[in-house]
Design a protein around this motif. Structure first.
Motif, PDB file in Angstrom:
ATOM      1  N   HIS A 304       0.810  -1.218   0.000  1.00 40.91           N
ATOM      2  CA  HIS A 304       0.000   0.000   0.000  1.00 40.91           C
ATOM      3  C   HIS A 304       0.840   1.262   0.000  1.00 40.91           C
ATOM      4  CE1 HIS A 304      -3.957  -1.913   0.727  1.00 40.91           C
ATOM      5  NE2 HIS A 304      -3.261  -2.815   1.400  1.00 40.91           N
ATOM      6  N   GLY A 305       2.131   1.160   0.294  1.00 42.99           N
ATOM      7  CA  GLY A 305       2.959   2.353   0.312  1.00 42.99           C
ATOM      8  C   GLY A 305       3.527   2.640   1.694  1.00 42.99           C
ATOM      9  N   TYR A 306       4.618   3.386   1.702  1.00 42.01           N
ATOM     10  CA  TYR A 306       5.369   3.636   2.931  1.00 42.01           C
ATOM     11  C   TYR A 306       4.683   4.690   3.792  1.00 42.01           C
ATOM     12  CZ  TYR A 306       9.067   5.176   6.058  1.00 42.01           C
ATOM     13  OH  TYR A 306       9.776   5.522   7.177  1.00 42.01           O
ATOM     14  N   GLY A 307       4.874   4.577   5.128  1.00 38.44           N
ATOM     15  CA  GLY A 307       4.577   5.669   6.029  1.00 38.44           C
ATOM     16  C   GLY A 307       3.418   5.459   6.976  1.00 38.44           C
ATOM     17  N   LYS A 308       3.505   6.158   8.118  1.00 38.53           N
ATOM     18  CA  LYS A 308       2.451   6.087   9.119  1.00 38.53           C
ATOM     19  C   LYS A 308       1.165   6.747   8.641  1.00 38.53           C
ATOM     20  CE  LYS A 308       5.334   6.110  13.283  1.00 38.53           C
ATOM     21  NZ  LYS A 308       5.639   6.868  14.520  1.00 38.53           N
ATOM     22  N   ARG A 309       1.287   7.896   7.976  1.00 40.37           N
ATOM     23  CA  ARG A 309       0.083   8.580   7.505  1.00 40.37           C
ATOM     24  C   ARG A 309      -0.701   7.701   6.539  1.00 40.37           C
ATOM     25  NH1 ARG A 309       4.108  12.475   7.891  1.00 40.37           N
ATOM     26  NH2 ARG A 309       3.581  14.332   9.104  1.00 40.37           N
ATOM     27  N   ASN A 310       0.021   7.038   5.675  1.00 39.18           N
ATOM     28  CA  ASN A 310      -0.628   6.145   4.721  1.00 39.18           C
ATOM     29  C   ASN A 310      -1.278   4.970   5.440  1.00 39.18           C
ATOM     30  OD1 ASN A 310      -1.172   5.295   1.978  1.00 39.18           O
ATOM     31  ND2 ASN A 310       0.368   3.713   2.286  1.00 39.18           N
ATOM     32  N   PHE A 311      -0.581   4.415   6.430  1.00 43.27           N
ATOM     33  CA  PHE A 311      -1.118   3.260   7.157  1.00 43.27           C
ATOM     34  C   PHE A 311      -2.385   3.617   7.914  1.00 43.27           C
ATOM     35  CE2 PHE A 311      -1.533   1.039  11.209  1.00 43.27           C
ATOM     36  CZ  PHE A 311      -1.707  -0.256  10.764  1.00 43.27           C
ATOM     37  N   THR A 312      -2.341   4.698   8.706  1.00 42.25           N
ATOM     38  CA  THR A 312      -3.514   5.044   9.513  1.00 42.25           C
ATOM     39  C   THR A 312      -4.713   5.392   8.644  1.00 42.25           C
ATOM     40  OG1 THR A 312      -2.666   7.312   9.674  1.00 42.25           O
ATOM     41  CG2 THR A 312      -2.146   5.804  11.484  1.00 42.25           C
TER      42      THR A 312
END
Length: 419
Positions: A304-312
């Protein structure tokens, strides 16, 4: 070097390490790290020898991992959010590039490890004093959750305490016969780091350090010594497990409700009791693990792509199960890689880590004695500690910095032997 100059050098090195580790969000720290990277680029362009660490198989594998992470940013579900988070890694990558160039000898690498351990323990000793003054008799019960945190989070600070303890053990062992007062100072620093772990009561860092200490027996020469160490570690572990509640009150379940206790109930079996303790200590991580695994399989190859913002964003937009906690990341290192980069990125990371582990093991077992094996063994043990922690949580913030910066430290030690 004259003794006063040694003390002055140690003070200056510790002050610089404080700037890098304790004040990591300051602009001056950014200038130091990026300035070191620019100098490293100039030195590498001038001679080329300083890149020997990165020309090894593990070095090239991790270079490929970094390139894949950067090139996959446009494929993210939210490229702008992933790019914004990825910019936070640029400074860490810059420092990683500079480490084997600037610290290109064993004395320089040892100095970097020692000064970093000094900075961490001084910071945590200050935090212990702060917490003791503010919490008083409630120190042991409230220290873990008390805010503001000194280093991002109590888990992060406790992990750095464990890494500092491992570094101090190395210097104590090397100096125990030749430099007794510095060796005693290392014991004092190691004791302070362990005391901090006990007071902060972070279960993951405590367990990761305990398992790493047990794995240290693998550095001993001879099968009999390894077996004896393993048996001693198993016995000590069983003893500590029986008194885990005294070492960390957050491990055992709370006492039963008196009203519920009055009702007749069957005594739980040991297996049920262990399952109850494990379930409580997971802090509902099984919820985020299951939901993240379900989401990751929707884009299994490239993630899905890197990063906390993307995950949340993705996690909370896809009907997550109810939970008492907010999850900024999947709380598991390898699951996070699978969610972000799919099987492609996960296998690239796995190949790089296995390659580094193989090269470190070859480097360690070329040495005949425990003392000689401890030099390449210390970065290996530190990385093992971080990966053990990553099985139940994500090595975030300064722990992530330490994880990435220990890679070039290990590569420099391997290249030192090769030369």
């Amino acid at each position: 070097m004259h003794p006063p100059l040694k003390y002055l050098q140690a003070a200056a090195g510790t002050a610089l390490a404080l700037l890098i580790w304790t004040f990591a969000s300051k602009a001056l720290q950014d200038a130091v790290v990026f300035g070191a990277a620019l100098y490293a680029m100039y030195a590498a362009w001038r001679t080329g020898r300083e890149l020997a660490a990165w020309r090894q198989p593990a070095g090239m594998a991790f270079t490929a991992v970094a390139l894949y992470m950067a090139l996959s940013l446009p494929c993210s579900r939210a490229p702008a959010a992933s790019f914004r988070d990825f910019t936070g890694l640029l400074e860490i990558f810059a420092g990683a590039f500079a480490i084997p160039v600037i610290f290109n000898t064993r004395p320089r690498l040892e100095a970097a490890l020692l000064y970093s351990a000094n900075a961490v323990v001084l910071t945590l000793a200050f935090d212990l004093g702060r917490l003791a003054c503010l919490l008083g008799p409630d120190l042991m019960e409230q220290a873990h959750a008390f805010q503001p945190f000194i280093l991002n989070h109590s888990n992060v600070a406790s992990m750095l305490a464990g890494l500092a303890a491992l570094a101090y053990f190395y210097f104590f062992w090397q100096w125990r016969q030749t430099r007794r007062w510095p060796a005693r100072a290392c014991l004092l620093g190691m004791s302070a780091a362990l005391a901090y772990q006990v007071v902060l009561a972070s279960r993951g860092p405590q367990l990761a350090l305990a398992l790493t200490a047990a794995a240290m027996g693998a550095l001993l020469p001879g099968a009999r010594r390894k077996i004896a160490w393993g048996l001693a570690a198993a016995c000590l572990g069983a003893l500590l497990a029986g008194h885990a509640g005294k070492l960390n009150r957050r491990i055992v379940p709370p006492p039963p409700d008196p009203a519920a206790a009055a009702a007749p109930a069957s005594t739980p079996t040991p297996a049920v009791r262990i399952a109850e303790i494990l379930r409580r200590n997971l802090n509902q991580r099984d919820i985020v693990w299951e939901h993240t695994w379900r989401l990751a399989r929707q884009r299994p190859w490239f993630g899905h792509g890197y990063g906390k913002r993307n995950f949340t964003s993705i996690y909370y937009q896809n009907e997550p199960p109810p939970a008492d906690f907010y999850y900024p990341h999947p709380h598991q290192y390898w699951l996070k890689l699978f969610f972000e980069f799919g099987w492609t990125g996960l296998l690239l990371h796995l190949a790089a880590w296995l390659c580094l582990a193989w090269q470190l093991m070859r480097r360690i077992y070329r040495e005949p004695t425990f003392s000689a094996r401890l030099w390449p063994g210390i970065p290996a043990l530190m990385l093992l500690c971080i990966h053990l922690y990553g099985l139940g949580d994500y090595p975030d913030n300064l722990v992530q910095t330490a994880q990435i910066w220990l890679i070039p430290v290990a590569l420099a030690i391997i290249a030192e032997r090769a030369e």
